[in-house]
Design a protein around this motif. Structure first.
Motif, short mmCIF file in Angstrom:
data_model
loop_
_atom_site.label_atom_id
_atom_site.label_comp_id
_atom_site.label_asym_id
_atom_site.label_seq_id
_atom_site.Cartn_x
_atom_site.Cartn_y
_atom_site.Cartn_z
N LYS A 136 6.54 7.72 0.49
CA LYS A 136 5.23 8.28 0.11
C LYS A 136 4.24 7.17 -0.22
CE LYS A 136 6.84 10.98 -3.08
NZ LYS A 136 6.97 11.96 -4.16
N LEU A 137 4.69 6.14 -0.93
CA LEU A 137 3.80 5.03 -1.29
C LEU A 137 3.30 4.30 -0.04
CD1 LEU A 137 2.43 3.31 -3.44
CD2 LEU A 137 4.53 1.97 -3.57
N ARG A 138 4.18 4.05 0.91
CA ARG A 138 3.75 3.39 2.16
C ARG A 138 2.73 4.25 2.91
NH1 ARG A 138 9.17 2.02 2.42
NH2 ARG A 138 9.62 3.66 3.93
N ALA A 139 2.98 5.55 3.00
CA ALA A 139 2.04 6.45 3.69
C ALA A 139 0.70 6.48 2.98
CB ALA A 139 2.64 7.86 3.79
N LEU A 140 0.72 6.58 1.67
CA LEU A 140 -0.52 6.62 0.90
C LEU A 140 -1.29 5.30 1.03
CD1 LEU A 140 -2.27 8.31 -0.99
CD2 LEU A 140 -0.92 7.45 -2.90
N SER A 141 -0.59 4.18 1.03
CA SER A 141 -1.23 2.87 1.18
C SER A 141 -1.88 2.74 2.55
CB SER A 141 -0.22 1.75 0.98
OG SER A 141 0.27 1.77 -0.34
#
Length: 179
Positions: A11-16
Motif C-alpha cells: 500500500k505504501l509503494r502504491a500511495l507513493s
C-alpha cells in the motif's frame, strides 16, 4: 479507503507512486485525508462512523487502495457506499490495485464480484451493529449492488497492474539474456 489487512508495504509503494504522479501532473503535492492521522484520536470508533459522511462530503476525490481484503472490512465497504450515496461520482474515484502478486490481484477482483455485506465485519461488535443498522436503511440489496458497482473500475486497474508487471518481467528477462 484501505484495509488494515492488506500488505502495508504494498500500500505504501502504491500511495507513493500515486503521490509522485499527482505532483508531476498538478505541480503540487496532494492533500489527503487519512483517518488514522487526521481524525480526532479522542473519539470512539462509533463517533468516527457518525462523522464519515461529513469527511467524504468535503472530499473532491476518493482514493481507494484496493487489495484482496478491502471489502471484507465493513468500514471500507461503508465508505464506498457513502461516497456514492452522497452523490460522489465514479469519475472522482481513483483506484490503486494493491496486491503482492498476481494471485492477490486476481483475488481482489473476485472479492468484489462475490461481495455481500453479510461476510464483511467491523473491528468490534458495536461497530458491526451500527453499520448493519445503516445497511438495513439503505437495503442490503442496494448496499451490495453499490459496492459491486466498483467492479469495472477495479478490474481495469488490476488489468493495468498485471500488464505493467508482465512488461517489467519481460524487460528483466530481456536484460538477463543480453548480458
Amino acid at each position: 479507503v484501505h484495509s488494515w489487512d492488506d500488505d502495508g508495504e504494498t500500500k505504501l509503494r502504491a500511495l507513493s507512486r500515486w503521490a509522485r504522479a499527482f505532483a508531476e501532473k498538478h505541480g503540487r503535492r496532494p492533500n489527503v485525508w487519512l483517518d488514522e492521522l487526521c481524525g480526532d484520536a479522542s473519539l470512539e470508533a462509533c463517533e468516527h462512523i457518525e462523522r464519515m459522511t461529513v469527511h467524504l462530503a468535503c472530499s473532491d476525490q476518493l482514493l481507494v487502495l484496493w487489495g484482496p481484503t478491502l471489502v471484507d472490512r465493513l468500514w471500507a465497504a461503508m465508505e464506498l457506499y457513502v461516497w456514492r450515496a452522497i452523490g460522489g461520482s465514479f469519475d472522482d474515484v481513483e483506484v490503486l490495485a494493491v496486491g503482492r502478486d498476481v494471485r492477490e490481484l486476481k483475488l481482489t477482483v473476485s472479492s468484489i464480484d462475490a461481495f455481500h455485506c453479510i461476510y464483511a465485519h467491523a473491528r468490534t461488535p458495536l461497530e458491526d451493529d451500527r453499520f448493519l443498522r445503516a445497511i438495513e436503511l439503505a437495503t442490503v440489496q442496494g448496499f451490495n449492488e453499490t459496492v459491486r458497482a466498483y467492479l469495472p473500475r477495479v478490474t481495469a486497474e488490476v488489468e493495468r497492474s498485471l500488464a505493467a508487471k508482465r512488461a517489467l518481467t519481460s524487460i528483466a528477462i530481456a536484460e538477463g539474456i543480453s548480458q
